[in-house]
Design an enzyme around this catalytic site. Structure first.
Site, short mmCIF file in Angstrom:
data_model
loop_
_atom_site.label_atom_id
_atom_site.label_comp_id
_atom_site.label_asym_id
_atom_site.label_seq_id
_atom_site.Cartn_x
_atom_site.Cartn_y
_atom_site.Cartn_z
N ASP A 402 0.87 -1.16 0.00
CA ASP A 402 0.00 0.00 0.00
C ASP A 402 0.92 1.22 0.00
OD1 ASP A 402 -2.27 1.59 0.41
OD2 ASP A 402 -1.82 1.64 2.55
N GLU A 495 -7.51 15.39 7.05
CA GLU A 495 -8.44 16.39 7.54
C GLU A 495 -7.81 17.23 8.64
OE1 GLU A 495 -12.15 14.36 8.46
OE2 GLU A 495 -12.79 15.03 6.48
N PHE A 537 -17.58 10.77 3.59
CA PHE A 537 -16.60 10.37 2.59
C PHE A 537 -16.73 8.89 2.30
CE2 PHE A 537 -12.53 8.58 1.42
CZ PHE A 537 -12.12 9.44 0.42
N LYS A 560 -15.28 18.77 -0.48
CA LYS A 560 -13.87 18.62 -0.84
C LYS A 560 -13.64 17.18 -1.28
CE LYS A 560 -11.45 17.27 3.37
NZ LYS A 560 -12.34 17.17 4.52
N THR A 671 -2.33 1.42 -4.76
CA THR A 671 -2.80 2.53 -3.95
C THR A 671 -4.11 3.08 -4.50
OG1 THR A 671 -2.27 4.75 -3.18
CG2 THR A 671 -1.33 4.10 -5.28
N GLY A 672 -4.82 3.72 -3.62
CA GLY A 672 -6.05 4.37 -4.05
C GLY A 672 -5.77 5.80 -4.49
N ASP A 673 -4.53 6.19 -4.33
CA ASP A 673 -4.17 7.58 -4.57
C ASP A 673 -4.05 7.89 -6.07
OD1 ASP A 673 -3.57 10.10 -3.85
OD2 ASP A 673 -2.08 9.49 -2.36
N ASN A 818 -8.50 -0.55 4.07
CA ASN A 818 -8.64 -0.81 2.65
C ASN A 818 -7.62 -1.84 2.16
OD1 ASN A 818 -6.51 0.88 3.11
ND2 ASN A 818 -6.79 2.03 1.22
#
Lengths: 1105, 339
Positions: A402, A495, A537, A560, A671-673, A818
């Site tokens: 990850d 955040e 989110f 956002k 990654t989810g990025d 995740n």
């Protein structure tokens, strides 16, 4: 299985009631005229233990005999018990089996006892239950669904409760779910209703399901024959068993799920058993040995009857058969076969499983004990959840990692922002250290400034659009604490970074009190906003929103989210100004978020409010309905700006990755990025080098050229395949001649959308072809980066690689919820004890505090474990083969009469006493290469890759060695016994002397063989190796020195002592031991210059030089 | 376990054991050790081998097969099953002095004393003198447990039943006259067998202990009358019986019969002609067996055995040879030096 049951009833039943359960709060009927039919739910007992005192024996035995080896020995034992006429007594094979079963049972019993203790602690915990207005103390296990339970501060909830009443004024309570998912922040839970005295309500909610963050239900409240009021219930009303009440004096709640139906209990179930490759090898070897065993027995049986058919050989006068034998002539062939099986059954190493298990169990302590894995920050070391996979750590070929929290620290710092296309960067020397500083307030001007109004709007958005809480000090202070000490708690560190960033520019978030958000603006005025809705989110939408109402009555939506999810929802002319900044920030390795807002008119808000409330009340498909409403609300917004947050790399992330690559491990980053961020992280981690050629397969490259995506995909796949696979092959051909030519590294990048296109192409034929092409490309790339992955896609990729050709061993490492799916999917799952909660750790096989520990875990621990266990397995088969081969050969000299060569005591003790301890010590302590060198030379890891020590080659070597030794032992002594007068007084030796000489040679040879293989002699090795040889000698004297009253035959009486009085016996023993080991020594010497030991020597030289 | 968990919750113990840093000896089999080692071992083995070989060569052995298979052999007449108490004379001559003490073995071939069912067919309790087992022998003795009249057989079982019962007398022919060579029947069985493992019941006279039992079917004399000349050599501690009860390891075996240790022949058998008077009782032809007598003297290594000496010589020279090969290989290829 409740879920299964539920699914069945769903399929079968037409009623909706089966999907949900109705709970009568306080066991009072909903409406007065309706009688309660109390539904039956399970009680509140948690049972994590497997056994009770009563069923332990049968259940445990049953479980153990499901193992094929144990079952086999049971059969052999039964054969011996049933058939009167067996060569060895049932004790000889029964005793080792009993030993093995007992050791395993003790281990499992102990583990179960620990579970019982833990269960009892939970189940007997006293709780307060309100019954008809009275408070009654009960044991926790007696709580029934529908009971109203009172919980005080710092107590854990005894079951899943719906919060009814709280002692706090704002009808909320705080909980911490640290023990469930590791999130130590305080979460707010809201009460469902207030009036507890005249309470008359039913709750309708879904059947229990394991998802901790999902709950749907509704409550019908009956008051004085009026139409029942309905309230929706969601996760915010649910108090989970295992969570702890915080910051709240006491609460009352009604039990909805109890015992094994609580979410906590459901979550601890069903973790699938992973099996290591070594175990598969063991099973294969076992089969080979079973075949050897059966064929040995067959050969002997056949030869026996051939031999007997010769005249005079069957039943000579001195050896008449008994009447019974004459009668059972017909089945004698079969019983002979069984007898031979019994005689040779020791070839299957009975104690191997128990030794392997002990090795794994004890060996795993070295991971927990390793102080290098201790992290002073979290004050924890490594954690071993399963010891079955120790050796798999030495076999890893693919690492799936990850990014966030694993490669990077997940320690966010606000770097800069961009408002209306103008860049704002905060520069302050002290900010580098502290992270933020508020003393000099205004936004620094770089080139130009956006309008003040826009600035403030942007900062307000940052202050409002989040789910951050302010850490409350216990005493309620009116004056807010100084800003620097203000603590924020949030589930996502982004955040906090944003809120802190806003604070730096003068907008401070003061907290949320009874639906009102307070912020302190630049003029030190407190602004109040009423929080109307939070649009949470989620990773699919990749954005979150809040709807607030300002003092002036304006209703505002702040949103956002990731650029890709925001840009389509705002006006396009605004996008261009900001896109540039976002992309530049992303390539610099920052995490970017876009901020947008929207004015809601009264009608718009009313509509949105209605939609949201309806969706939240829905029992069916609540998620989908909510999503639809969210998407509907979050449209037509206007973009204000973007933020950039830096996520620092983990300590030694680059070094670790480099070492793993050096070890021949392929690293995939999942990654989810965003692609840009992920790519920059990859560069920073040196996964991509400067000369790495990147092959990109993303939505962007697909859209280049303006053709259909499918066509472009096809084209790109073919092109990359040619580049990466075919060129490499070409290169491999030429490399033999010129190794020096530069090896082109390829890196591959794919995103989630494209991946799903590759995997789920519309046409069937292409699907498998694309998948193959994709896999081949990936396998030829040093690094693969998969960005924008959904958690399930991560698991999908792991599964695809796992099942690809050669079934490589995969390892997944991650820290967040995740990553759980890929951690569970991979052969070895590693959890990082990071900041995103404990779910990854809980589902992992091993957990380590930091990424950098992975290097030692694989290169040192994994390597050593693999070498140890591989040697253990091979040695076990070897030592049993050369143990039983002489006994087999003896049959040719004793008329195939199943005469055992060794005494029963030796047969029994060989595996459990004489030869078990040295190999156990070896398999725990061996370091054929010392740890520092393993860590410094990652390439050493390649030498054991692909199960190198347990392939058929080494297995054949060990087997041949066993055969060689067995032949040598038997025939050496056989030629000595051509004249059995071996003593200087002319007396002769008999058959037991023969067997004892062979056995002595055997025990010494196999032990010394191990001594020869031992490269790391600690005092324990010395003690155990010399100790077991001494024990053998001592035991033999002892066993032969006494007339044992319980033995029917004193076969070994003084045999050993007499043997030692013969010089010839001594000489033959020495000769045979030496002769057996000579080839080994020669081999070691001749192989040395190429082996790792030579390298060790070389390295030592280079170090000293 | 709990303690360990506590420890791991905090900082792990920093001990040599838990950190896998126990001081360790790391032997390296390098050429520097192996080559001299091989030379030493090789030389030692060659030394032992020479000693063994020379010793073995020095041992004199005289084997005479007297089964009587061939028509012209002296014992051929006795092979007839119907002849009882057959005696045959086997003549042989010795050229040089047969160094004493001379050991007199009998040998059987193709005789499976190591047959499993044969081997278990005895009763150790009975043989240790326990009278209760005289009345009811162990079932393992089957089929020689009881006779036809259901009387217990003592000693029971196949092993005892099949005891070798040829007897021998050795005469030297001195000037045409037979001069008996005295044979010593003591000390032919293991001391522990004679003194501890096998015991007669403590009944005097020994005969009374055997009341109500029958002798083994094959035997001509009861156990208590095995040696009429020496009352202490009867019952279960008769030395011939003990020798027989120690089962041979292989189907071709020899067992010690007598020693020639005293009298005129203590120094050995002088050159000359001898006659062996065999009282031929033991049938072996039915199963293709052979019988022989062996005269041998023994040394510190026991009886004659060429195998051990040769093996030592071969292994020893192999070691030396290998060390030379290694030396050449290492010298030629200049492997990295080691110390």
């Amino acid at each position: 299985d409740i879920r299964l049951l539920c699914a069945c009833t769903c399929l079968g039943g037409d009623e909706r009631r089966v999907d949900s359960r109705t709970i009568y709060v306080g066991h009072r009927s909903g409406s007065p005229n309706e009688a309660i039919i109390p539904p039956k739910f399970c009680d509140n007992r948690i049972v994590s233990s497997k056994y009770t005192v009563w069923n332990f024996l049968p259940k445990n035995l049953f479980e153990q005999f499901r193992r094929i080896a144990n079952f086999y020995f049971l059969i052999i034992f039964l054969v011996q018990v049933r058939t009167v006429d067996t060569p060895t007594s049932p004790v000889t094979s029964g005793l080792p089996l009993f030993f093995v079963i007992t050791v395993t049972a003790i281990k499992q019993g102990y583990e179960d006892w620990l579970r019982h203790k833990a269960d009892n602690e939970v189940n007997k915990y006293p709780v307060t239950v309100l019954e008809d207005g009275r408070r009654i103390r009960k044991e926790s296990e007696k709580i029934k669904v529908g009971d109203v339970v009172e919980v005080e501060e710092d107590e854990t909830f005894p079951c899943d409760l719906i919060l009814l009443q709280s002692s706090r004024d704002d009808d909320t309570c705080f909980v911490t779910t640290a023990s469930l998912d590791g999130e130590s922040n305080h979460k707010v839970r809201c009460t469902a209703l207030l009036d507890l005295e005249s309470l008359n309500a039913t709750i309708e909610c879904e059947q229990p399901q394991p998802d901790l963050y999902k709950f749907v239900g509704r409550m019908h409240i009956y008051t004085n024959n009026q139409e029942p009021a309905v309230r929706s219930l969601g996760p915010e009303n649910l108090l989970l068993k295992g969570a702890t009440l915080k910051n709240t004096q006491k609460i009352c709640g009604v039990a909805v799920y109890t015992g094994m139906e609580t979410k906590m209990a459901l979550n601890y179930q069903g973790k699938s058993q992973k099996r290591s490759a070594v175990e598969k090898s063991i099973n294969a070897f076992l089969l080979v040995y079973l075949c050897i065993l059966v064929s040995k027995a067959l050969v002997c049986t056949t030869l026996k009857y051939v031999w007997q058919s010769k005249p005079g050989q069957d039943e000579p006068w001195y050896n008449e058969k008994t009447q019974r034998e004459k009668d059972t002539n017909l089945v004698s062939m079969f019983t002979d076969f069984l007898s031979f099986m019994v005689l040779f059954n020791f070839i299957i190493p009975v104690s191997m499983y128990v030794t392997v298990e002990m090795q794994k169990f004890l060996g795993s302590f070295f991971i927990t004990w390793d102080k290098d894995f201790f992290d002073p920050e979290i004050k924890e070391g490594a954690l071993v959840n399963t010891s079955d996979l120790n050796e798999e750590l030495g076999q890893v070929e693919y690492v799936f990692t990850d990014k966030t929290g694993t490669l990077t620290q997940n320690n966010m710092e606000f770097i800069e922002c961009c408002i209306d296309g103008f860049q704002y960067k905060y520069r302050d020397a002290s900010s580098e250290l502290d992270g933020f500083c508020v003393t000099d307030g205004p936004v620094n001007k770089l080139q130009q400034k956006a309008g003040r109004e826009r600035e403030e709007l942007f900062l307000r958005a940052l202050c409002l659009c989040h789910t951050v809480q302010v850490k409350e000090s216990t005493e309620q202070k009116v004056v807010p604490p100084p800003e620097e000490q203000r603590g924020f708690i949030a589930s996502s560190p982004d955040e906090v970074a944003l809120v802190k960033g806003a604070m730096r520019y003068g907008f401070t978030f003061l907290g949320l009190e009874s639906k009102t958000m307070k912020i302190l603006n630049r003029n030190n005025d407190v602004e109040m906003y009423e929080l109307l809705h939070v649009l949470n989110f989620d990773p699919v939408r990749r954005r979150m929103s809040v709807i607030v109402r300002s003092r002036s009555g304006d209703t505002l939506l702040f949103c956002k989210g990731a650029d890709s999810s925001i840009f389509p929802r705002v006006r396009q002319e605004e996008v261009e100004r900001i896109r540039m900044h976002v992309e530049r920030n992303a390539t610099e390795g920052y995490r970017t978020l876009c901020v947008a807002y929207k004015h809601l008119s009264a009608e718009e808000y009313a509509q949105a409010d209605k939609g949201l409330r309806e969706a939240r009340l829905a029992l069916q498909d609540r998620e989908e309905k909510l999503m639809a409403v969210y998407n509907q609300v979050e449209t037509g917004m206007s973009l204000i700006g973007a933020t950039a947050v830096e996520d620092r790399l983990q300590e030694e992330a680059a070094e670790t990755m480099e070492a793993l690559q050096g070890a021949g491990i392929k690293i995939w980053v999942l990654t989810g990025d965003k692609m840009e961020t992920a790519k920059s992280t990859c560069y920073a981690c040196r996964l991509f080098q400067r000369n790495t050629e990147l092959l990109e397969l993303t939505v962007r490259t697909l859209e280049d050229g303006g053709r259909r995506r499918e066509e472009r995909l096809h084209e790109l796949l073919i092109e990359y395949h040619k580049k990466a696979v075919l060129n490499l092959n070409l290169f491999l051909c030429s490399c033999c001649r010129s190794w020096s030519s530069a090896n082109q590294d390829y890196g591959f990048i794919i995103d989630g959308a494209t991946l799903s296109m590759v995997l789920n192409t519309s046409s069937e034929s292409n699907s498998s072809r694309y998948k193959n092409l994709f896999l081949q490309i990936c396998q030829n790339c040093t690094t693969v980066l998969c960005c924008r992955m959904a958690p399930l896609q991560k698991a999908q990729i792991v599964k695809m690689v796992k099942n690809s050709k050669g079934s490589p061993i995969t390892l997944s490492i991650g820290d967040g919820a995740n990553d759980v799916s890929m951690i569970l999917e991979a052969h070895v799952g590693i959890g990082i004890k990071g900041k995103e909660g404990r779910q990854a750790v809980r589902n992992s096989d091993y957990a380590i505090p930091k990424l950098k520990h992975l290097k030692k875990l694989l290169l040192a621990h994994g390597h050593l474990y693999y070498v140890r266990i591989a040697h253990l397995v091979q040695y076990f088969f070897y030592k049993n083969l050369c143990f039983i081969l002489p006994q087999f050969l003896y049959q040719f000299f004793c008329g195939y009469s199943q005469q055992p060569l060794y005494d029963a005591a030796y047969l029994t003790m060989y595996n459990i006493c004489f030869t078990s301890m040295p190999i156990l010590a070896y398999s725990l302590l061996e370091q054929h290469i010392c740890i520092e060198i393993l860590l410094d030379n990652a390439t050493l890891y390649r030498e054991i890759a692909k199960n190198a020590m347990l392939r058929w080659g080494p297995f054949l070597y060990w087997t041949l060695l066993g055969v060689f030794h067995g032949l040598l032992f038997f025939f050496g002594v056989r030629y000595l016994f051509s004249n059995p007068a071996l003593q200087d007084n002319g007396q002769v030796f008999g058959n037991w002397s023969y067997g004892t000489i062979v056995f002595t040679v055997l025990v010494f040879t196999v032990t010394l063989k191990l001594a020869l293989d031992t490269r790391h002699w600690t005092w324990i090795n010395h003690f155990v190796i010399w100790g077991s040889l001494a024990f053998y000698v001592f035991f033999s004297f002892f066993w032969g020195g006494i007339i044992w009253p319980f033995l029917r035959q004193q076969r070994l009486y003084f045999v050993f002592a007499n043997m030692l009085s013969s010089v010839s016996a001594w000489l033959v023993i020495i000769l045979l031991i030496l002769l057996s080991l000579l080839p080994e020594i020669l081999l070691v010497v001749f192989r040395k210059p190429r082996g790792p030991h030579a390298r060790q020597v070389e390295l030592k030289h280079t170090y000293t030089a | 376990m709990v303690k360990q968990e506590k420890a791991s919750a905090n900082r792990p113990d920093n001990t040599a054991f838990t950190q896998q840093r126990l001081p360790a000896w790391q032997p390296m089999l390098s050429a520097g050790i192996v080559i001299p080692g091989f030379v030493l071992i090789g030389l030692a083995f060659i030394g032992i081998g020479v000693a063994l070989f020379v010793t073995s060569r020095g041992i004199q052995v005289l084997e005479i097969d007297y089964t009587g298979v061939e028509q012209n052999s002296p014992c051929f007449p006795c092979t007839d099953q119907n002849r009882k108490n057959c005696v045959c004379d086997v003549n042989f001559s010795i050229d040089t002095l047969f160094q004493g003490p001379v050991f007199f073995y009998y040998g059987l071939s193709n005789y499976f004393q190591n047959y499993r069912k044969y081997g278990v067919s005895k009763d150790d309790y009975q043989l240790s003198g326990d009278l209760s087992y005289f009345k009811a022998p162990s079932s393992t003795c089957s089929p020689y447990e009881y006779d036809k009249n259901n009387k217990p057989i003592v000693p029971c079982g196949s092993v005892a039943n099949s005891m070798f019962n040829d007897t021998f007398k050795l005469f030297q022919i001195v000037n045409g006259a037979k001069k008996q060579v005295s044979l010593d029947g003591k000390g032919i069985a293991w001391w522990t067998d004679y003194n501890i493992k096998y015991r007669n019941p403590s009944v005097t006279p020994l005969k009374n202990a055997f009341n109500g039992t029958v002798k083994p079917l094959f035997w001509s004399k009861p156990a208590y009358e095995l040696d009429l000349s020496d009352p202490a050599n009867n019952g279960f501690i008769n030395q011939d019986f003990l020798v027989w009860m120690r089962r041979a390891a292989l189907p071709n075996f020899r067992k010690l019969y007598r020693r020639i240790t005293d009298g005129d022949y203590a120094q050995g058998l002088p050159a000359g002609n001898y006659t062996l008077e065999v009282s031929y009782n033991y049938p072996v032809l039915s199963f293709g067996g052979r019988k022989k007598v062996v005269f041998s003297n023994v040394s510190w290594m026991g009886g004659k055995n060429e195998f051990l000496g040769i093996a030592y010589l071969v292994i020893g020279s192999m070691c030396v040879f290998m060390s030379i090969v290694m030396l050449i290989v290492y010298a030629k290829f200049k492997f990295p030096e080691e110390d």
